[in-house]
Design an enzyme around this catalytic site. Structure first.
Site, short mmCIF file in Angstrom:
data_model
loop_
_atom_site.label_atom_id
_atom_site.label_comp_id
_atom_site.label_asym_id
_atom_site.label_seq_id
_atom_site.Cartn_x
_atom_site.Cartn_y
_atom_site.Cartn_z
N LYS A 106 0.83 -1.20 0.00
CA LYS A 106 0.00 0.00 0.00
C LYS A 106 0.87 1.25 0.00
CE LYS A 106 -3.82 2.10 2.66
NZ LYS A 106 -4.71 1.91 3.83
N SER A 180 -9.43 2.06 3.02
CA SER A 180 -8.55 2.77 2.12
C SER A 180 -7.52 1.89 1.42
CB SER A 180 -7.82 3.86 2.90
OG SER A 180 -7.01 3.29 3.92
N SER A 204 -9.84 -0.60 7.18
CA SER A 204 -9.29 -0.36 5.85
C SER A 204 -8.71 -1.57 5.16
CB SER A 204 -8.21 0.73 5.92
OG SER A 204 -8.79 1.99 6.07
#
Length: 476
Positions: A106, A180, A204
């Site tokens: 990420k 996210s 997330s």
């Protein structure tokens, strides 16, 4: 973290929930000290198993080919480091548990020599690039197990939202992947990489895993290093792992030293001896009917495999969303204080700017109150877990919504609409507030063919039990 946008504080839903927080009797509950992030997890120093037998570079080339073929539509990658991945794969010695396995990271998490963009224009302009010299601790752990970093997956800007534009859901590219960590889940769901790292502040890792049909794990605090990760809310953030299946997730967790090697082996006798708690009100509306029915079937399957289903109570569970949102808003505003004060609002996306404006309206006392309520919630969650081995619940009350359906910050759930914060945090934020290990796994698809997820939550340090239940359920 999946909060999305919200109404102004004054007179809005968050204002009403804050008023309710002030009616919770706290007694002697103070602030939660170190906020549970330094709780000593049981068995933290676990041995890393050995393995291997893969052709060097073969899996990396397959991943790069798959990305080239599919990412024009999915758009799961902020940066693909093809040459760096090939170079690492050529040098990767065999015999380690993840030797040659391509992974995504990420774009909040530092990878040495690659920019950490955080999904933000703030970090991509001249003089603002963040190009770390060292790997984040979790990335170093991956590399030590033999994994090869292919690149950086997309994130919602600063992890402050639940849609992860421009990434789309591989099951239906008209729908969001969640956030996210949407890029990590989408990359795994699209078959681009078998494994990816994400971060989880209020869901997330689990939200996009449920929306995209992958498995996700958020270990007990301390099981995966948190250094080298851009923060959203420091007292809630944790690094997590996303994989295609519970079995793949178990293998990764074992290779990373999060669980013992035996934890990934499904219990031959099923769920015998395990008590699984279902918090009161778990399947109350609003919830998509297909998800409610799927969870009921899952609980029946656990019972058929010898497990005992127990009703448990978390009396102030309703307060988790408001307390979690208050903490996230306050801590995120603090992190971005200088950037926002410098007149850089034009470099924030509209939704993040709106959330920071909302955060500026939250009184300091509300943050203190939310942290005190957090201690109450943790106590209630631990009390519920004292009589059971695990908690089970849906991961999300709905399937992945269409991009156009969430443009105003609302999400269709069970025939009505709720705020994105309510939809995304409803089942997820309590585990962050209480610093509990949690995981989600695929629970089939609804009538539209869209993925659903089943979530498990365990007591601190019971990551082995969590992974064992997930692999047992998947192999039923």
């Amino acid at each position: 973290m999946g909060s999305g946008t919200g109404a102004p504080l004054s007179g809005g839903p968050l204002h009403a929930d804050l008023e309710r927080l002030y009616r919770i009797p706290l007694g002697e509950a103070g602030l939660p000290g170190a906020l549970f992030q330094s709780d000593p997890p049981a068995g933290a120093a676990l041995p890393v198993p050995t393995g291997g037998g893969r052709e060097p570079g073969g899996l990396v080339e397959l991943a790069l080919e798959r990305i080239a073929a599919t990412d024009g539509e999915v758009r799961a990658w902020a940066l693909v480091d093809a040459e760096g991945a090939r170079a690492q794969a050529r040098q990767e010695p065999d015999g380690r548990p993840l030797s040659g396995v391509p992974v995504g990271v990420k774009d909040l998490i530092d990878v040495a020599g690659l920019p950490t963009g955080g999904g933000s224009r703030h970090l991509s302009g001249p003089g603002r690039e963040r190009v770390p010299a060292a790997d984040a601790g979790c990335v170093a752990r991956l590399r030590s197990a033999g994994a090869v970093v292919v690149g950086k997956t997309t994130t919602h800007e600063y992890a402050f939202g639940g849609t992860t534009p421009p990434t789309r859901n591989p099951h239906d590219t008209a729908r969001i992947p969640g956030g996210s960590s949407g890029g990590s889940a989408a990359a795994v769901a699209a078959g681009q990489v078998p494994l990816a790292l994400g971060s989880d502040t209020a869901g997330s890792v689990r939200i996009p895993s449920a929306y995209c049909g992958t498995a996700g794990l958020v270990p007990s605090p301390g099981r995966l290093p948190g250094d080298g990760v851009l923060p959203l809310a420091w007292s809630l953030d944790r690094v997590g792992v996303i994989a295609a299946t519970a079995a793949d997730l178990a293998g990764a967790a074992s290779a990373l030293g999060v669980v013992s090697p035996a934890a990934g082996d499904a219990r031959p006798a099923g769920f015998e001896g395990l008590r699984v708690g279902v918090p009161g009100g778990t399947l109350d509306e609003p919830i998509d009917p297909d998800i409610g029915a799927a969870v009921e079937r899952a609980l029946a399957a656990v019972r058929d495999l010898g497990g005992e289903i127990v009703d448990v109570e978390i009396p102030h569970g309703w307060a988790a969303v408001a307390a979690g949102m208050t903490i996230i808003l306050a801590e995120c505003l603090d992190y971005h204080r200088e950037r926002r004060a410098s007149g850089g609002d034009g470099l924030f996306g509209a939704d993040v700017r709106a959330m920071l404006d909302l955060a500026a309206e939250v009184p300091a006392g509300a943050y203190v109150r939310a942290q005190r309520v957090r201690r109450v919630l943790r106590g209630e969650a631990l009390s519920a877990l004292s009589g059971v081995d695990l908690l089970a619940m849906p991961t999300m009350p709905c399937v992945a919504p269409r991009v156009d359906a969430v443009a105003d910050g609302m999400v269709p759930v069970g025939g009505t609409e709720v705020t994105m914060a309510e939809a995304h945090l409803r089942y997820n934020v309590l585990a962050n507030l209480a610093a509990l290990p949690c995981g989600t796994q695929p629970l089939g698809v609804d009538g539209q063919g869209l993925p659903m997820g089943l979530q498990w939550v365990a007591a601190p340090g019971r990551d082995d039990t969590l992974i064992s239940a997930m692999t047992t359920f998947a192999s039923r």
